[in-house]
Motif scaffolding. Structure first.
Motif, PDB file in Angstrom:
ATOM      1  N   TYR A  44       0.790  -1.228   0.000  1.00  0.00           N
ATOM      2  CA  TYR A  44       0.000   0.000   0.000  1.00  0.00           C
ATOM      3  C   TYR A  44       0.826   1.285   0.000  1.00  0.00           C
ATOM      4  CZ  TYR A  44      -3.665   3.302   1.278  1.00  0.00           C
ATOM      5  OH  TYR A  44      -4.527   4.355   1.302  1.00  0.00           O
ATOM      6  N   GLU A  45       1.788   1.400   0.884  1.00  0.00           N
ATOM      7  CA  GLU A  45       2.515   2.657   1.032  1.00  0.00           C
ATOM      8  C   GLU A  45       3.506   2.916  -0.098  1.00  0.00           C
ATOM      9  OE1 GLU A  45       2.504   5.127   4.307  1.00  0.00           O
ATOM     10  OE2 GLU A  45       0.743   4.533   3.151  1.00  0.00           O
ATOM     11  N   ALA A  46       3.961   1.869  -0.751  1.00  0.00           N
ATOM     12  CA  ALA A  46       5.015   2.051  -1.760  1.00  0.00           C
ATOM     13  C   ALA A  46       4.536   1.871  -3.197  1.00  0.00           C
ATOM     14  CB  ALA A  46       6.148   1.054  -1.476  1.00  0.00           C
ATOM     15  N   THR A  47       3.256   1.573  -3.390  1.00  0.00           N
ATOM     16  CA  THR A  47       2.759   1.242  -4.725  1.00  0.00           C
ATOM     17  C   THR A  47       1.478   2.008  -5.038  1.00  0.00           C
ATOM     18  OG1 THR A  47       3.607  -0.990  -4.325  1.00  0.00           O
ATOM     19  CG2 THR A  47       2.197  -0.684  -6.256  1.00  0.00           C
ATOM     20  N   PRO A  48       1.363   2.638  -6.207  1.00  0.00           N
ATOM     21  CA  PRO A  48       0.121   3.335  -6.586  1.00  0.00           C
ATOM     22  C   PRO A  48      -1.065   2.369  -6.590  1.00  0.00           C
ATOM     23  CG  PRO A  48       1.915   3.929  -8.059  1.00  0.00           C
ATOM     24  CD  PRO A  48       2.408   2.787  -7.234  1.00  0.00           C
ATOM     25  N   ALA A  49      -2.240   2.910  -6.304  1.00  0.00           N
ATOM     26  CA  ALA A  49      -3.446   2.090  -6.182  1.00  0.00           C
ATOM     27  C   ALA A  49      -3.726   1.289  -7.446  1.00  0.00           C
ATOM     28  CB  ALA A  49      -4.640   2.973  -5.840  1.00  0.00           C
ATOM     29  N   GLU A  50      -3.610   1.934  -8.621  1.00  0.00           N
ATOM     30  CA  GLU A  50      -3.921   1.214  -9.862  1.00  0.00           C
ATOM     31  C   GLU A  50      -2.943   0.075 -10.098  1.00  0.00           C
ATOM     32  OE1 GLU A  50      -6.666   1.482 -11.657  1.00  0.00           O
ATOM     33  OE2 GLU A  50      -7.256   2.894 -10.076  1.00  0.00           O
ATOM     34  N   ALA A  51      -1.696   0.273  -9.693  1.00  0.00           N
ATOM     35  CA  ALA A  51      -0.706  -0.794  -9.844  1.00  0.00           C
ATOM     36  C   ALA A  51      -1.036  -1.961  -8.918  1.00  0.00           C
ATOM     37  CB  ALA A  51       0.696  -0.262  -9.552  1.00  0.00           C
ATOM     38  N   ILE A  52      -1.529  -1.637  -7.715  1.00  0.00           N
ATOM     39  CA  ILE A  52      -1.922  -2.692  -6.776  1.00  0.00           C
ATOM     40  C   ILE A  52      -3.070  -3.510  -7.358  1.00  0.00           C
ATOM     41  CG2 ILE A  52      -2.995  -3.143  -4.531  1.00  0.00           C
ATOM     42  CD1 ILE A  52      -1.435  -0.804  -3.398  1.00  0.00           C
ATOM     43  N   VAL A  53      -4.049  -2.816  -7.966  1.00  0.00           N
ATOM     44  CA  VAL A  53      -5.184  -3.525  -8.571  1.00  0.00           C
ATOM     45  C   VAL A  53      -4.689  -4.493  -9.642  1.00  0.00           C
ATOM     46  CG1 VAL A  53      -7.277  -3.282  -9.954  1.00  0.00           C
ATOM     47  CG2 VAL A  53      -6.839  -1.700  -8.053  1.00  0.00           C
ATOM     48  N   THR A  54      -3.812  -4.018 -10.501  1.00  0.00           N
ATOM     49  CA  THR A  54      -3.277  -4.866 -11.574  1.00  0.00           C
ATOM     50  C   THR A  54      -2.521  -6.066 -11.006  1.00  0.00           C
ATOM     51  OG1 THR A  54      -3.079  -2.965 -13.051  1.00  0.00           O
ATOM     52  CG2 THR A  54      -1.763  -4.911 -13.583  1.00  0.00           C
ATOM     53  N   MET A  55      -1.695  -5.819 -10.009  1.00  0.00           N
ATOM     54  CA  MET A  55      -0.903  -6.888  -9.410  1.00  0.00           C
ATOM     55  C   MET A  55      -1.783  -7.928  -8.731  1.00  0.00           C
ATOM     56  SD  MET A  55       2.152  -4.509  -7.828  1.00  0.00           S
ATOM     57  CE  MET A  55       3.057  -5.846  -7.066  1.00  0.00           C
ATOM     58  N   MET A  56      -2.823  -7.468  -8.042  1.00  0.00           N
ATOM     59  CA  MET A  56      -3.701  -8.408  -7.348  1.00  0.00           C
ATOM     60  C   MET A  56      -4.544  -9.225  -8.321  1.00  0.00           C
ATOM     61  SD  MET A  56      -2.987  -8.220  -4.133  1.00  0.00           S
ATOM     62  CE  MET A  56      -1.301  -8.046  -4.747  1.00  0.00           C
ATOM     63  N   LEU A  57      -4.963  -8.602  -9.427  1.00  0.00           N
ATOM     64  CA  LEU A  57      -5.708  -9.343 -10.450  1.00  0.00           C
ATOM     65  C   LEU A  57      -4.867 -10.473 -11.025  1.00  0.00           C
ATOM     66  CD1 LEU A  57      -7.566  -6.463 -12.331  1.00  0.00           C
ATOM     67  CD2 LEU A  57      -8.624  -8.325 -11.014  1.00  0.00           C
ATOM     68  N   GLU A  58      -3.575 -10.196 -11.212  1.00  0.00           N
ATOM     69  CA  GLU A  58      -2.676 -11.230 -11.725  1.00  0.00           C
ATOM     70  C   GLU A  58      -2.427 -12.307 -10.658  1.00  0.00           C
ATOM     71  OE1 GLU A  58       0.847  -9.252 -12.944  1.00  0.00           O
ATOM     72  OE2 GLU A  58      -0.084  -8.290 -14.703  1.00  0.00           O
ATOM     73  N   GLN A  59      -2.200 -11.867  -9.427  1.00  0.00           N
ATOM     74  CA  GLN A  59      -1.869 -12.806  -8.352  1.00  0.00           C
ATOM     75  C   GLN A  59      -3.027 -13.747  -8.030  1.00  0.00           C
ATOM     76  OE1 GLN A  59       0.188 -11.038  -5.038  1.00  0.00           O
ATOM     77  NE2 GLN A  59      -0.520 -12.596  -3.596  1.00  0.00           N
ATOM     78  N   TYR A  60      -4.262 -13.211  -8.095  1.00  0.00           N
ATOM     79  CA  TYR A  60      -5.429 -14.006  -7.727  1.00  0.00           C
ATOM     80  C   TYR A  60      -6.268 -14.386  -8.946  1.00  0.00           C
ATOM     81  CZ  TYR A  60      -4.440 -12.901  -2.838  1.00  0.00           C
ATOM     82  OH  TYR A  60      -3.858 -12.807  -1.601  1.00  0.00           O
ATOM     83  N   ALA A  61      -5.616 -14.499 -10.076  1.00  0.00           N
ATOM     84  CA  ALA A  61      -6.327 -14.793 -11.331  1.00  0.00           C
ATOM     85  C   ALA A  61      -7.090 -16.111 -11.265  1.00  0.00           C
ATOM     86  CB  ALA A  61      -5.335 -14.822 -12.491  1.00  0.00           C
ATOM     87  N   ASN A  62      -6.622 -17.045 -10.470  1.00  0.00           N
ATOM     88  CA  ASN A  62      -7.266 -18.362 -10.394  1.00  0.00           C
ATOM     89  C   ASN A  62      -8.238 -18.485  -9.220  1.00  0.00           C
ATOM     90  OD1 ASN A  62      -5.796 -19.328 -12.631  1.00  0.00           O
ATOM     91  ND2 ASN A  62      -4.025 -19.784 -11.323  1.00  0.00           N
ATOM     92  N   ASP A  63      -8.474 -17.374  -8.537  1.00  0.00           N
ATOM     93  CA  ASP A  63      -9.415 -17.385  -7.411  1.00  0.00           C
ATOM     94  C   ASP A  63     -10.731 -16.775  -7.873  1.00  0.00           C
ATOM     95  OD1 ASP A  63     -10.864 -17.009  -5.056  1.00  0.00           O
ATOM     96  OD2 ASP A  63      -9.051 -16.653  -3.870  1.00  0.00           O
ATOM     97  N   PRO A  64     -11.763 -17.571  -8.021  1.00  0.00           N
ATOM     98  CA  PRO A  64     -13.037 -17.046  -8.552  1.00  0.00           C
ATOM     99  C   PRO A  64     -13.736 -16.051  -7.633  1.00  0.00           C
ATOM    100  CG  PRO A  64     -13.302 -19.295  -7.750  1.00  0.00           C
ATOM    101  CD  PRO A  64     -11.838 -19.011  -7.717  1.00  0.00           C
ATOM    102  N   GLU A  65     -13.355 -16.013  -6.347  1.00  0.00           N
ATOM    103  CA  GLU A  65     -14.013 -15.119  -5.394  1.00  0.00           C
ATOM    104  C   GLU A  65     -13.404 -13.726  -5.380  1.00  0.00           C
ATOM    105  OE1 GLU A  65     -14.165 -16.861  -1.558  1.00  0.00           O
ATOM    106  OE2 GLU A  65     -15.359 -18.584  -2.184  1.00  0.00           O
ATOM    107  N   ILE A  66     -12.285 -13.562  -6.062  1.00  0.00           N
ATOM    108  CA  ILE A  66     -11.610 -12.267  -6.043  1.00  0.00           C
ATOM    109  C   ILE A  66     -11.623 -11.659  -7.441  1.00  0.00           C
ATOM    110  CG2 ILE A  66      -9.410 -11.078  -5.668  1.00  0.00           C
ATOM    111  CD1 ILE A  66      -8.817 -13.017  -3.458  1.00  0.00           C
ATOM    112  N   ASN A  67     -12.257 -10.486  -7.533  1.00  0.00           N
ATOM    113  CA  ASN A  67     -12.314  -9.753  -8.792  1.00  0.00           C
ATOM    114  C   ASN A  67     -11.925  -8.304  -8.533  1.00  0.00           C
ATOM    115  OD1 ASN A  67     -14.579  -8.541  -7.572  1.00  0.00           O
ATOM    116  ND2 ASN A  67     -15.936 -10.118  -8.432  1.00  0.00           N
ATOM    117  N   GLU A  68     -12.029  -7.475  -9.552  1.00  0.00           N
ATOM    118  CA  GLU A  68     -11.601  -6.079  -9.408  1.00  0.00           C
ATOM    119  C   GLU A  68     -12.413  -5.344  -8.355  1.00  0.00           C
ATOM    120  OE1 GLU A  68     -11.012  -1.987 -12.054  1.00  0.00           O
ATOM    121  OE2 GLU A  68     -11.188  -3.949 -13.059  1.00  0.00           O
ATOM    122  N   THR A  69     -13.709  -5.617  -8.295  1.00  0.00           N
ATOM    123  CA  THR A  69     -14.550  -4.951  -7.294  1.00  0.00           C
ATOM    124  C   THR A  69     -14.091  -5.299  -5.883  1.00  0.00           C
ATOM    125  OG1 THR A  69     -16.452  -4.965  -8.780  1.00  0.00           O
ATOM    126  CG2 THR A  69     -16.901  -4.695  -6.421  1.00  0.00           C
TER     127      THR A  69
END
Length: 476
Positions: A44-69
């Motif tokens: 959070y403190e070292a990464t822009p919000a949009e970059a965090i969203v992109t990174m989390m989408l990639e990291q949790y791509a195989n988790d059906p319960e986690i989406n952009e919302t």
């Protein structure tokens, strides 16, 4: 245990026993979060919000319960915690630590070394088998009486005054202990003060008369027992070289049986001989004792029983095993208290206490059988740290000032430590003996302390969740 590379001194994140725990250093807030929140907070403190969203989408791509919302909602939750002062809180205490250096202090506790002699010859004794590298001696009543007067005269606004009877073995000075207690009690009403006495004993001389007195007069009693017979007897032997376990155990059991609900601790020391020290803690608990403490040995690294950095991974795991077993026994209704896991997450010590340090040399002092004053019992015998005496008072204010300045803000190594407001800078004696400076850092001790805090937080988190679940079941 997983830790994130983005961690700073402002927060501390770790995983233990199935919990993702995030602690905010300066607010003291502790959060239990899911994997997504845990990973977002790390970035959070070292990464822009949009970059965090992109990174989390990639990291949790195989988790059906986690989406952009879900990711953006979690980001909003983190932002709210920060706005509410519960996450990434700024350090507002630096200036307060400077003010505390200039504060006027009053003595509220004395350690009375009533006996510089002992009936055991414990190999690891920091007091050199009770002699403190000097002559054997028993405190005379006149010295004890003057020590009480010194405490009363220098206690200022403190109402509750603590006196710890220590040694060597203080039961070897039993007559003078009773006289000192009687004298102190006689001064309570006229001075509008209350004395709380603590007694530390190896148990060799306990009997019915002593038990009755200790249970009547002592606020707390510390009983020295290292655990399993073979472990205890290896280093805690009589002057004839015999182990003391079989002799003291029934005495301790009888004493605690008559103690009722008053405070006591069975305190052990673990060494390189018993890196599996949880087995000693569980052994003592199984004997019926429910208030326990186990401390790492502090000694010359050349000693065969010394603890070193090579032991740290095993010791970390031992503290985790202890925490897990305490939770298990709590569920079964046969829980016990472990001194270093007594952590109050809702309040705890005030910030002044967290910053000012242990109080040695200022609010707490030790007195020898001859009336000499030292900053604490671990400095006794080192004439460089003699502060004065109970008749003339503190005659080295400049030395006392050095102890007033020892805290977590005066030590460079403490500045980036997430646990600094829990240890207040650690033990000055340990720092001195390990580094040659009161403001040095004994890294081995720091590492163990941080691990104990992690484990104690996990225990409190698990207990709180258990309580909430039980309340929810009742409500249903």
């Amino acid at each position: 245990m997983e830790k994130k590379e983005y961690e700073t001194e402002m927060i501390h994140q770790y995983k233990l026993n199935g919990y993702n725990i995030v602690m905010d250093t300066y607010s003291g807030a502790v959060h239990v979060v899911d994997d997504l929140a845990f990973d977002i907070i790390a970035l959070y403190e070292a990464t822009p919000a949009e970059a965090i969203v992109t990174m989390m989408l990639e990291q949790y791509a195989n988790d059906p319960e986690i989406n952009e919302t879900e990711i953006r909602d979690t980001l909003s939750d983190v932002e709210e915690l920060k706005a509410n002062g519960e996450l990434f809180t700024e350090d507002l205490y630096q200036d307060l630590s400077i003010d505390l250096k200039n504060r006027q202090t009053f003595v509220k506790a004395l350690c009375l070394n009533v006996a510089h002699t002992c009936n055991l010859t414990c190999d690891y004794c920091f007091a050199s088998q009770g002699k403190y590298n000097g002559d054997r001696a028993i405190m005379k009543f006149e010295v004890g009486k003057q020590a009480i007067d010194f405490l009363l005269e220098n206690s200022g606004f403190h109402r509750n005054l603590d006196v710890d009877f220590f040694g060597g073995e203080p039961l070897m000075a039993w007559r003078v202990v009773k006289q000192i207690v009687e004298y102190a009690r006689s001064k309570e009403e006229e001075s509008n003060k209350t004395f709380r006495f603590t007694f530390t004993t190896n148990g060799m001389l306990l009997n019915d008369e002593i038990n009755e007195f200790l249970n009547k007069e002592m606020y707390n009693v510390v009983l020295s027992l290292d655990g399993r017979k073979e472990i205890h007897d290896r280093l805690r032997r009589t002057v004839n070289g015999k182990g003391s376990y079989d002799y003291i155990l029934p005495k301790f059991q009888k004493f605690v049986e008559g103690r009722g609900d008053k405070e006591y601790y069975v305190r052990g020391t673990y060494t390189g001989n018993n890196v599996d020290f949880t087995n000693d803690i569980f052994h003592v608990a199984n004997l019926g004792f429910d208030k326990l403490s186990m401390e790492p040995v502090i000694c010359d690294p050349s000693e065969p029983y010394a603890l070193t950095e090579k032991h740290l991974p095993d010791l970390y795991r031992q503290y985790e095993i202890l925490a897990e077993e305490m939770l298990k026994r709590g569920e079964e209704g046969n829980d016990f208290t472990f001194y270093h896991y007594m952590l109050d997450l809702s309040e705890g010590p005030c910030i002044q206490k967290r910053i000012s340090g242990c109080g040695s040399g200022t609010e707490y002092m030790a007195v020898t059988p001859w009336g000499e004053i030292f900053p604490c019992h671990q400095f006794v015998g080192d004439e460089e740290f003699s502060l004065g005496n109970i008749w003339d008072g503190v005659t080295k204010p400049e030395l006392q000032g050095q102890f007033k300045e020892v805290n977590c803000y005066s030590k460079p190594e403490c500045q980036d430590c997430w646990a600094k407001l829990y240890c207040s800078g650690g033990c000055p004696a340990n720092s001195l003996h390990a580094t040659g400076s009161l403001k040095g850092n004994y890294e081995f001790s720091c590492d163990l302390f941080r691990k104990r805090v992690e484990c104690s937080m996990m225990v409190k988190v698990a207990e709180s969740i258990r309580e909430m679940e039980a309340e929810a079941m009742v409500a249903e």
